[in-house]
Design a protein around this motif. Structure first.
Motif, PDB file in Angstrom:
ATOM      1  N   UNK A 171      30.304  54.526  59.692  1.00  0.00           N
ATOM      2  CA  UNK A 171      29.885  54.093  59.498  1.00  0.00           C
ATOM      3  C   UNK A 171      30.413  52.844  59.952  1.00  0.00           C
ATOM      4  N   UNK A 172      31.330  52.220  59.492  1.00  0.00           N
ATOM      5  CA  UNK A 172      31.980  51.150  59.992  1.00  0.00           C
ATOM      6  C   UNK A 172      30.775  50.420  61.451  1.00  0.00           C
ATOM      7  N   UNK A 173      30.884  49.631  61.009  1.00  0.00           N
ATOM      8  CA  UNK A 173      30.208  48.463  61.936  1.00  0.00           C
ATOM      9  C   UNK A 173      30.875  47.193  62.888  1.00  0.00           C
ATOM     10  N   UNK A 174      31.389  46.705  63.852  1.00  0.00           N
ATOM     11  CA  UNK A 174      32.102  45.413  63.854  1.00  0.00           C
ATOM     12  C   UNK A 174      31.468  44.939  63.341  1.00  0.00           C
ATOM     13  N   UNK A 175      30.002  43.954  62.443  1.00  0.00           N
ATOM     14  CA  UNK A 175      30.045  42.958  61.448  1.00  0.00           C
ATOM     15  C   UNK A 175      30.540  43.736  60.436  1.00  0.00           C
ATOM     16  N   UNK A 176      30.768  44.163  59.917  1.00  0.00           N
ATOM     17  CA  UNK A 176      31.448  44.402  58.423  1.00  0.00           C
ATOM     18  C   UNK A 176      33.263  44.218  58.868  1.00  0.00           C
ATOM     19  N   UNK A 177      34.177  43.912  60.087  1.00  0.00           N
ATOM     20  CA  UNK A 177      35.042  43.870  60.311  1.00  0.00           C
ATOM     21  C   UNK A 177      35.512  42.469  60.064  1.00  0.00           C
ATOM     22  N   UNK A 178      36.234  42.055  59.791  1.00  0.00           N
ATOM     23  CA  UNK A 178      36.789  40.457  59.971  1.00  0.00           C
ATOM     24  C   UNK A 178      38.368  40.706  60.771  1.00  0.00           C
ATOM     25  N   UNK A 179      38.933  40.603  61.404  1.00  0.00           N
ATOM     26  CA  UNK A 179      40.510  40.568  62.362  1.00  0.00           C
ATOM     27  C   UNK A 179      40.683  39.225  62.538  1.00  0.00           C
ATOM     28  N   UNK A 180      42.067  38.958  62.358  1.00  0.00           N
ATOM     29  CA  UNK A 180      41.734  37.510  62.749  1.00  0.00           C
ATOM     30  C   UNK A 180      43.565  37.801  63.291  1.00  0.00           C
ATOM     31  N   UNK A 181      43.630  37.782  64.493  1.00  0.00           N
ATOM     32  CA  UNK A 181      45.074  36.850  65.295  1.00  0.00           C
ATOM     33  C   UNK A 181      45.517  36.347  65.658  1.00  0.00           C
ATOM     34  N   UNK A 182      46.695  35.761  64.759  1.00  0.00           N
ATOM     35  CA  UNK A 182      47.268  34.200  64.933  1.00  0.00           C
ATOM     36  C   UNK A 182      48.580  34.418  65.719  1.00  0.00           C
ATOM     37  N   UNK A 183      49.164  33.495  66.278  1.00  0.00           N
ATOM     38  CA  UNK A 183      50.144  33.530  66.688  1.00  0.00           C
ATOM     39  C   UNK A 183      51.766  34.821  66.145  1.00  0.00           C
ATOM     40  N   UNK A 184      51.403  34.539  64.555  1.00  0.00           N
ATOM     41  CA  UNK A 184      52.193  34.801  64.221  1.00  0.00           C
ATOM     42  C   UNK A 184      51.974  35.486  62.747  1.00  0.00           C
ATOM     43  N   UNK A 185      50.986  35.782  63.210  1.00  0.00           N
ATOM     44  CA  UNK A 185      50.089  36.436  61.866  1.00  0.00           C
ATOM     45  C   UNK A 185      48.593  37.286  61.980  1.00  0.00           C
ATOM     46  N   UNK A 186      48.280  38.258  61.071  1.00  0.00           N
ATOM     47  CA  UNK A 186      47.863  39.534  60.896  1.00  0.00           C
ATOM     48  C   UNK A 186      47.314  39.064  60.157  1.00  0.00           C
ATOM     49  N   UNK A 187      45.131  39.644  60.157  1.00  0.00           N
ATOM     50  CA  UNK A 187      44.341  40.000  58.915  1.00  0.00           C
ATOM     51  C   UNK A 187      43.785  40.582  58.931  1.00  0.00           C
ATOM     52  N   UNK A 188      43.548  41.677  58.531  1.00  0.00           N
ATOM     53  CA  UNK A 188      41.886  42.602  58.528  1.00  0.00           C
ATOM     54  C   UNK A 188      41.507  42.638  57.085  1.00  0.00           C
ATOM     55  N   UNK A 189      40.127  42.659  57.060  1.00  0.00           N
ATOM     56  CA  UNK A 189      39.155  42.619  56.100  1.00  0.00           C
ATOM     57  C   UNK A 189      38.021  43.392  56.410  1.00  0.00           C
ATOM     58  N   UNK A 190      38.089  44.639  55.715  1.00  0.00           N
ATOM     59  CA  UNK A 190      36.835  45.616  55.984  1.00  0.00           C
ATOM     60  C   UNK A 190      35.083  45.563  54.714  1.00  0.00           C
ATOM     61  N   UNK A 191      34.193  45.384  54.808  1.00  0.00           N
ATOM     62  CA  UNK A 191      33.551  45.433  54.076  1.00  0.00           C
ATOM     63  C   UNK A 191      34.050  44.362  52.701  1.00  0.00           C
ATOM     64  N   UNK A 192      34.628  43.645  52.922  1.00  0.00           N
ATOM     65  CA  UNK A 192      35.058  42.648  52.341  1.00  0.00           C
ATOM     66  C   UNK A 192      35.632  42.502  51.505  1.00  0.00           C
ATOM     67  N   UNK A 193      36.671  44.216  51.776  1.00  0.00           N
ATOM     68  CA  UNK A 193      38.258  44.264  51.383  1.00  0.00           C
ATOM     69  C   UNK A 193      39.037  44.199  51.740  1.00  0.00           C
ATOM     70  N   UNK A 194      40.410  42.885  51.740  1.00  0.00           N
ATOM     71  CA  UNK A 194      41.474  42.838  52.034  1.00  0.00           C
ATOM     72  C   UNK A 194      42.232  44.225  52.694  1.00  0.00           C
ATOM     73  N   UNK A 195      42.658  44.228  53.655  1.00  0.00           N
ATOM     74  CA  UNK A 195      43.538  45.474  54.255  1.00  0.00           C
ATOM     75  C   UNK A 195      45.009  44.896  54.042  1.00  0.00           C
ATOM     76  N   UNK A 196      44.624  43.796  54.882  1.00  0.00           N
ATOM     77  CA  UNK A 196      46.312  43.401  55.066  1.00  0.00           C
ATOM     78  C   UNK A 196      46.676  42.071  56.045  1.00  0.00           C
ATOM     79  N   UNK A 197      47.287  40.705  55.248  1.00  0.00           N
ATOM     80  CA  UNK A 197      46.925  39.825  56.369  1.00  0.00           C
ATOM     81  C   UNK A 197      48.843  38.977  55.775  1.00  0.00           C
ATOM     82  N   UNK A 198      49.516  39.553  56.586  1.00  0.00           N
ATOM     83  CA  UNK A 198      50.480  39.075  56.390  1.00  0.00           C
ATOM     84  C   UNK A 198      51.305  38.475  57.559  1.00  0.00           C
TER      85      UNK A 198
END
Length: 160
Positions: A37-64
């Motif tokens: 039931x997770x929707x795109x608006x509940x997800x924040x993925x940030x893709x940068x040239x040397x960095x990746x982060x993912x937050x789902x429903x306010x919980x950070x899964x990775x940021x490295x």
């Protein structure tokens, strides 16, 4: 770190607490399992040239930081079937010497275990051979020996 090798697809996945990741010569694919039931608006993925982060429903899964650079404009992410996030990272460097990522993140976080490493390097070597030799079918080829650093160098100008 557990690994999975899918004989049918030839993909060697590295399991993580939130899903898995795998790679080809050209890209790295990160698969994040999320609550149904997770929707795109509940997800924040940030893709940068040397960095990746993912937050789902306010919980950070990775940021490295990533171990190598990626092409941000060609990389993307999507929510599939409201139960998983697929992140496609396009590798900046595709040379045989550095197309293998030993871990998803810098510092060895989510590193490839030895059995998966061997299978990944074998797959990458076969894929590289196919890219370097269009028209040749390597689908039934078997490689033995050392595939460290992208496998052997093929000098196609040399006569054997």
């Amino acid at each position: 770190m557990n690994s999975d090798f899918d004989e049918r697809s030839g993909v060697a996945c590295c399991k993580t607490p939130w899903g898995n990741w795998y790679q080809t010569v050209q890209d790295v694919v990160v698969v994040v399992d999320v609550e149904k039931g997770t929707r795109g608006k509940e997800v924040n993925v940030v893709i940068e040239p040397q960095h990746l982060s993912c937050v789902v429903r306010g919980k950070e899964l990775f940021n490295s930081p990533l171990p190598q650079g990626i092409l941000v404009d060609e990389s993307t992410w999507s929510v599939e079937d409201q139960k998983l996030i697929r992140i496609l990272l396009v590798k900046r460097s595709r040379k045989k010497e550095n197309c293998f990522w030993p871990s998803l993140f810098e510092g060895g976080e989510f590193a490839v275990d030895p059995l998966t490493k061997d299978q990944m390097q074998k797959n990458l070597t076969l894929e590289r051979f196919e890219l370097e030799n269009p028209g040749f079918d390597f689908s039934n080829a078997e490689i033995t020996g050392n595939y460290e650093d992208g496998g052997p160098t093929l000098d196609l100008r040399k006569e054997y």
